[in-house]
Write an enzyme that holds these catalytic residues in place. Structure first.
Site, PDB file in Angstrom:
ATOM      1  N   HIS A 361       0.888  -1.133   0.133  1.00  0.00           N
ATOM      2  CA  HIS A 361      -0.124  -0.011  -0.150  1.00  0.00           C
ATOM      3  C   HIS A 361       1.211   1.239   0.214  1.00  0.00           C
ATOM      4  CE1 HIS A 361      -3.739   3.077   1.653  1.00  0.00           C
ATOM      5  NE2 HIS A 361      -4.172   2.772   0.825  1.00  0.00           N
ATOM      6  N   CYS A 362       1.953   1.338   0.767  1.00  0.00           N
ATOM      7  CA  CYS A 362       2.979   1.804   0.624  1.00  0.00           C
ATOM      8  C   CYS A 362       3.796   2.875   0.184  1.00  0.00           C
ATOM      9  CB  CYS A 362       4.351   2.117   1.420  1.00  0.00           C
ATOM     10  SG  CYS A 362       3.526   2.086   3.135  1.00  0.00           S
ATOM     11  N   VAL A 363       3.639   1.790  -1.505  1.00  0.00           N
ATOM     12  CA  VAL A 363       4.011   2.510  -2.912  1.00  0.00           C
ATOM     13  C   VAL A 363       3.494   2.153  -3.960  1.00  0.00           C
ATOM     14  CG1 VAL A 363       6.313   1.164  -2.018  1.00  0.00           C
ATOM     15  CG2 VAL A 363       4.505  -0.327  -3.589  1.00  0.00           C
TER      16      VAL A 363
END
Length: 370
Positions: A361-363
């Site tokens: 989700h972070c990238v």
């Protein structure tokens, strides 16, 4: 949850303290959403594309860079099976990114980047329910100026220009991973990430609520205390708690024997959500997602993020991670399959990226269909 003092190697040495133990409160801004007003939809809506970024800095990643690039390429190729992926790369890295990602991923060199954390540096897209699309920038400042961000600070506006949608800057400094939305007026976030002088000096919690609600088209914020100073993000909510739908949330729970700051934080988030109501006044239905045993995962890196909750939804699929704790990995897959029965659950080994304290989700950053 994120373990260790340093998420991506740039955290300034400081005393790490968890926020107060008292349960967080929920607050409602007394504003009704006007018909046709823009808001950020819940993440399971259909997407036009996914945006990603290509890391190429040895000063950030050192000898881990090639492995992290391989993980980014794996994520991009996997998502590209389900929807278009556009990956931003520095001009000198376009060729390598294209080679590693393959022909199904579109790599562009016109939007330079510092690192790969598109959730935080990218634009937050909003829809109006009438075919309109715009984008908001959260004024990314390198997680409180802990990492160089001259290029990433401009990514949100440049992507908006690339897609041809109107762009505005929010009245706060933050990151996309710091705020979760249900698409129907309710937000959740940690105080440690946002009510923090490294992002928003001089702003009260009430002022931040107003700015967040204005940016996301929401009317209520559910606050968690969070954890200050133990990772570069100051405890982003998307590593622990996620909205599934209006009135439905998920919390990744620690083992009963875990007693560190992040385990306590997760238990508090679950308690707060279980007692909370939505912007519409409905009780929250809160589900548990059991986290892995850090003694059984593949990685021994102290900064490793083993978050199943940091999954990404794309058209027809749930992209998640597995960490080597076989029982927990299989249980997480079963939970996600039950929650999203019409989607394929893809579990990836992204251990190299996880050593940087981030996940899938972070990238990624979704561009919803208008």
């Amino acid at each position: 949850m994120i373990r260790g003092m340093n998420r991506r190697g740039f955290l300034l040495a400081a005393g790490a303290t968890a926020a107060g133990a008292a349960l967080a409160t929920t607050t409602t801004q007394g504003r009704a959403r006007a018909a046709g007003a823009y808001r950020v939809p819940v993440e399971d809506v259909r997407h036009t594309r996914t945006w990603m970024a290509w890391p190429d800095s040895t000063s950030i990643w050192g000898g881990r860079l090639s492995g992290v690039q391989a993980d980014i390429a794996l994520i991009a190729r996997t998502i590209a099976k389900y929807e278009p992926v556009v990956l931003c790369a520095n001009a000198g890295s376009v060729s390598r990114a294209r080679t590693m990602c393959g022909p199904t991923v579109t790599v562009i060199g016109s939007i330079p980047v510092d690192d790969c954390w598109m959730r935080d540096s990218g634009p937050v897209f909003r829809t109006d329910g009438y075919g309109g699309l715009d984008a908001v920038g959260l004024n990314f400042n390198g997680w409180g100026n802990k990492q160089a961000h001259a290029r990433d600070a401009l990514v949100a506006e440049r992507i908006a220009a690339y897609t041809g949608v109107p762009f505005t800057s929010a009245d706060l400094v933050g990151e996309g991973g710091a705020i979760e939305q249900d698409g129907a007026g309710t937000l959740m976030a940690t105080r440690s990430s946002l009510v923090n002088r490294n992002r928003n000096p001089g702003m009260s919690e009430r002022q931040l609520e107003t700015a967040m609600c204005d940016a996301y088209g929401a009317s209520k914020v559910i606050w968690f205390d969070g954890v200050y100073g133990q990772d570069i993000t100051d405890d982003h909510v998307d590593a622990t708690s996620r909205f599934l739908a209006p009135g439905e949330a998920l919390v990744q729970m620690p083992l009963s024997t875990d007693t560190d700051a992040y385990a306590k934080d997760a238990r508090q988030q679950y308690a707060v959500l279980s007692a909370a109501t939505t912007a519409a006044g409905r009780p929250m239905d809160v589900m548990r997602l059991q986290g892995p045993d850090y003694n059984r995962i593949r990685s021994t890196n102290r900064d490793f993020l083993a978050s199943y909750a940091n999954f990404y939804l794309c058209n027809g699929a749930v992209i998640s991670a597995h960490f080597g704790d076989t029982r927990a990995d299989e249980a997480a897959r079963a939970t996600l399959t039950r929650l999203y029965p019409d989607r394929v659950v893809e579990q990836l080994n992204i251990d190299r990226l996880g050593t940087g304290g981030g996940g899938i989700h972070c990238v990624t950053q979704q561009q919803p269909t208008a």
